[in-house]
Design an enzyme around this catalytic site. Structure first.
Site, PDB file in Angstrom:
ATOM      1  N   ASN A   1      38.674  49.024  39.892  1.00  0.00           N
ATOM      2  CA  ASN A   1      38.759  47.626  40.325  1.00  0.00           C
ATOM      3  C   ASN A   1      37.346  47.109  40.570  1.00  0.00           C
ATOM      4  O   ASN A   1      36.732  47.427  41.582  1.00  0.00           O
ATOM      5  CB  ASN A   1      39.608  47.563  41.612  1.00  0.00           C
ATOM      6  CG  ASN A   1      39.649  46.177  42.221  1.00  0.00           C
ATOM      7  OD1 ASN A   1      39.229  45.192  41.599  1.00  0.00           O
ATOM      8  ND2 ASN A   1      40.154  46.086  43.446  1.00  0.00           N
ATOM      9  N   TRP A   2      36.852  46.298  39.623  1.00  0.00           N
ATOM     10  CA  TRP A   2      35.458  45.854  39.704  1.00  0.00           C
ATOM     11  C   TRP A   2      35.263  44.757  40.755  1.00  0.00           C
ATOM     12  O   TRP A   2      34.151  44.428  41.098  1.00  0.00           O
ATOM     13  CB  TRP A   2      34.987  45.350  38.339  1.00  0.00           C
ATOM     14  CG  TRP A   2      34.909  46.412  37.283  1.00  0.00           C
ATOM     15  CD1 TRP A   2      35.357  47.714  37.369  1.00  0.00           C
ATOM     16  CD2 TRP A   2      34.352  46.275  35.967  1.00  0.00           C
ATOM     17  NE1 TRP A   2      35.100  48.376  36.189  1.00  0.00           N
ATOM     18  CE2 TRP A   2      34.496  47.533  35.316  1.00  0.00           C
ATOM     19  CE3 TRP A   2      33.756  45.221  35.263  1.00  0.00           C
ATOM     20  CZ2 TRP A   2      34.051  47.742  33.995  1.00  0.00           C
ATOM     21  CZ3 TRP A   2      33.317  45.425  33.961  1.00  0.00           C
ATOM     22  CH2 TRP A   2      33.460  46.678  33.339  1.00  0.00           C
ATOM     23  N   LYS A   3      36.349  44.153  41.205  1.00  0.00           N
ATOM     24  CA  LYS A   3      36.275  43.036  42.169  1.00  0.00           C
ATOM     25  C   LYS A   3      35.333  41.945  41.621  1.00  0.00           C
ATOM     26  O   LYS A   3      35.249  41.776  40.421  1.00  0.00           O
ATOM     27  CB  LYS A   3      35.848  43.550  43.542  1.00  0.00           C
ATOM     28  CG  LYS A   3      36.683  44.749  43.984  1.00  0.00           C
ATOM     29  CD  LYS A   3      36.504  45.132  45.408  1.00  0.00           C
ATOM     30  CE  LYS A   3      37.400  46.335  45.717  1.00  0.00           C
ATOM     31  NZ  LYS A   3      37.387  46.707  47.118  1.00  0.00           N
TER      32      LYS A   3
ATOM     33  N   GLU B   1      46.484  51.768  49.806  1.00  0.00           N
ATOM     34  CA  GLU B   1      45.080  51.561  50.132  1.00  0.00           C
ATOM     35  C   GLU B   1      44.956  51.138  51.591  1.00  0.00           C
ATOM     36  O   GLU B   1      45.082  49.946  51.905  1.00  0.00           O
ATOM     37  CB  GLU B   1      44.494  50.461  49.251  1.00  0.00           C
ATOM     38  CG  GLU B   1      44.571  50.750  47.770  1.00  0.00           C
ATOM     39  CD  GLU B   1      43.552  49.924  46.997  1.00  0.00           C
ATOM     40  OE1 GLU B   1      42.603  50.503  46.489  1.00  0.00           O
ATOM     41  OE2 GLU B   1      43.704  48.693  46.945  1.00  0.00           O
TER      42      GLU B   1
ATOM     43  N   HIS C   1      46.539  43.123  46.254  1.00  0.00           N
ATOM     44  CA  HIS C   1      45.356  43.841  46.759  1.00  0.00           C
ATOM     45  C   HIS C   1      45.018  43.323  48.158  1.00  0.00           C
ATOM     46  O   HIS C   1      45.176  42.142  48.451  1.00  0.00           O
ATOM     47  CB  HIS C   1      44.158  43.654  45.822  1.00  0.00           C
ATOM     48  CG  HIS C   1      43.022  44.538  46.210  1.00  0.00           C
ATOM     49  ND1 HIS C   1      42.135  44.191  47.192  1.00  0.00           N
ATOM     50  CD2 HIS C   1      42.673  45.782  45.798  1.00  0.00           C
ATOM     51  CE1 HIS C   1      41.275  45.191  47.358  1.00  0.00           C
ATOM     52  NE2 HIS C   1      41.576  46.161  46.517  1.00  0.00           N
TER      53      HIS C   1
ATOM     54  N   GLY D   1      36.002  50.030  50.844  1.00  0.00           N
ATOM     55  CA  GLY D   1      34.613  49.571  50.843  1.00  0.00           C
ATOM     56  C   GLY D   1      33.849  49.952  52.102  1.00  0.00           C
ATOM     57  O   GLY D   1      32.745  49.460  52.341  1.00  0.00           O
TER      58      GLY D   1
ATOM     59  N   GLU E   1      42.405  42.547  49.609  1.00  0.00           N
ATOM     60  CA  GLU E   1      41.487  41.397  49.715  1.00  0.00           C
ATOM     61  C   GLU E   1      42.197  40.094  49.369  1.00  0.00           C
ATOM     62  O   GLU E   1      41.825  39.031  49.872  1.00  0.00           O
ATOM     63  CB  GLU E   1      40.255  41.649  48.829  1.00  0.00           C
ATOM     64  CG  GLU E   1      39.349  42.701  49.467  1.00  0.00           C
ATOM     65  CD  GLU E   1      38.699  43.678  48.503  1.00  0.00           C
ATOM     66  OE1 GLU E   1      38.565  43.354  47.315  1.00  0.00           O
ATOM     67  OE2 GLU E   1      38.332  44.787  48.964  1.00  0.00           O
TER      68      GLU E   1
ATOM     69  N   GLY F   1      37.135  51.178  43.764  1.00  0.00           N
ATOM     70  CA  GLY F   1      36.336  49.954  43.790  1.00  0.00           C
ATOM     71  C   GLY F   1      34.879  50.292  43.526  1.00  0.00           C
ATOM     72  O   GLY F   1      34.452  50.426  42.379  1.00  0.00           O
ATOM     73  N   GLY F   2      34.119  50.483  44.609  1.00  0.00           N
ATOM     74  CA  GLY F   2      32.669  50.698  44.503  1.00  0.00           C
ATOM     75  C   GLY F   2      32.264  51.721  43.451  1.00  0.00           C
ATOM     76  O   GLY F   2      31.380  51.450  42.618  1.00  0.00           O
TER      77      GLY F   2
ATOM     78  N   SER G   1      37.546  53.991  49.257  1.00  0.00           N
ATOM     79  CA  SER G   1      36.351  54.846  49.248  1.00  0.00           C
ATOM     80  C   SER G   1      36.585  56.176  48.534  1.00  0.00           C
ATOM     81  O   SER G   1      36.067  57.208  48.960  1.00  0.00           O
ATOM     82  CB  SER G   1      35.830  55.065  50.676  1.00  0.00           C
ATOM     83  OG  SER G   1      35.478  53.816  51.261  1.00  0.00           O
TER      84      SER G   1
HETATM   85  P1  PGA Z   1      36.635  50.993  47.337  1.00  0.00           P
HETATM   86  O1  PGA Z   1      37.746  49.922  46.915  1.00  0.00           O
HETATM   87  O2  PGA Z   1      36.784  52.169  46.415  1.00  0.00           O
HETATM   88  O3  PGA Z   1      35.323  50.296  47.161  1.00  0.00           O
HETATM   89  O4  PGA Z   1      36.908  51.370  48.752  1.00  0.00           O
HETATM   90  C1  PGA Z   1      39.039  50.315  46.568  1.00  0.00           C
HETATM   91  C2  PGA Z   1      39.887  49.101  46.237  1.00  0.00           C
HETATM   92  O5  PGA Z   1      39.758  48.079  46.920  1.00  0.00           O
HETATM   93  O6  PGA Z   1      40.703  49.131  45.311  1.00  0.00           O
END
Ligand code: PGA
Length: 257
Positions: free
Chosen positions: A11-13, A169, A97, A175, A99, A236-237, A215
């Protein structure tokens, strides 16, 4: 027990730019071994989807979108429909998600409409659920997971469930560099699977993939995916660095064998 194919999503956000995103996709496409027995999808920003689709070609990496609107077309300024995404080569969509829920304010009802619309359009839906830190500390983790799972899957048939992946999640782990322990994550996953058995049946529960997000990185992916009910990860990251993402995919392959 069903043999579930490990699923790894990136997930590149709201990250990368045109050149960086294309470069990242290209590196992943050439580094990924498609017959490795792991399903891999990336979720770049909307505006780069078409260019990235061209780079993924026959790599076997699925192109996904981070969101979609549930209406087919019309006066919905700023929104993107599922057909538009399909035009861009998308076949998987993230819904709910954290966010979108906590930053943008999406409700359970909206998440459900989007999940249903994605499935009706023939796409895979990756339904994201998970508790906040406050909810965890007040012992509500399982209740929140149950509520978001039931609400997200409302009206979805057992057949359609075959195209759903659930991403657990915990919001406090996203993050932040804090990861759920493999045991805590396993416990949450096992309860979600039991819930699916109650809502559908044991066969559906055995078949559905429940992946962990928050994470996940090369250093902890293997131990998380070694847990019996953790069927992969939403990253994500660490999905923004080709080497890290490819290394997590390799950890998923090792788990698969
Ligand atoms: P993260 O994000 O790996 O940066 O914690 C995961 C996600 O939001 O899907």
């Amino acid at each position: 027990m069903a043999n579930r194919t490990t699923f790894i999503g990136g997930n590149w956000k709201m990250n990368t730019d045109a050149q960086g995103g294309i470069q990242l996709a290209q590196t992943l496409a050439s580094g990924f071994q498609r017959d490795a027995g792991v399903d891999v999808a990336i979720y770049p920003p909307f505006v780069y989807l078409r260019d990235i689709a061209a780079k993924l070609g026959g790599s076997g990496i699925t192109l996904g979108a981070q969101d979609a609107y549930f209406q087919p077309n019309g006066a919905f300024t700023g929104e993107v429909s599922l057909d538009m995404l399909k035009d861009c080569g998308v076949s998987s969509v993230l819904t709910g998600h954290s966010e979108r829920r906590h930053v943008v304010g999406e409700t359970d009802l909206l998440v459900n409409k989007k999940t249903r619309a994605a499935l009706d359009a023939g796409l895979q839906a990756v339904l994201c659920i998970g508790e906040t830190l406050e909810q965890r500390e007040s012992g509500k983790t399982d209740a929140i997971n149950e509520h978001q799972t039931r609400a997200g899957l409302e009206g979805i048939s057992k057949d359609q469930l075959g195209s759903v992946v659930i991403a657990y999640e915990p919001v406090w782990a996203i993050g932040t560099g804090k990861t759920a322990t493999p045991e805590d994550a396993q416990d949450a996953h096992a309860k979600i699977r039991e819930l699916i058995a109650t809502m559908y049946d044991q066969q559906a529960a055995d078949a559905i993939r429940i992946i962990y997000g928050g994470s996940m990185k090369p250093g902890n992916a293997a131990e998380l995916m070694a847990m019996p009910d953790i069927d992969g990860g939403l990253i994500g990251g660490a999905s923004l660095k080709a080497d890290d993402f490819l290394s997590i995919i390799r950890a998923g392959q090792a788990h698969q064998v």
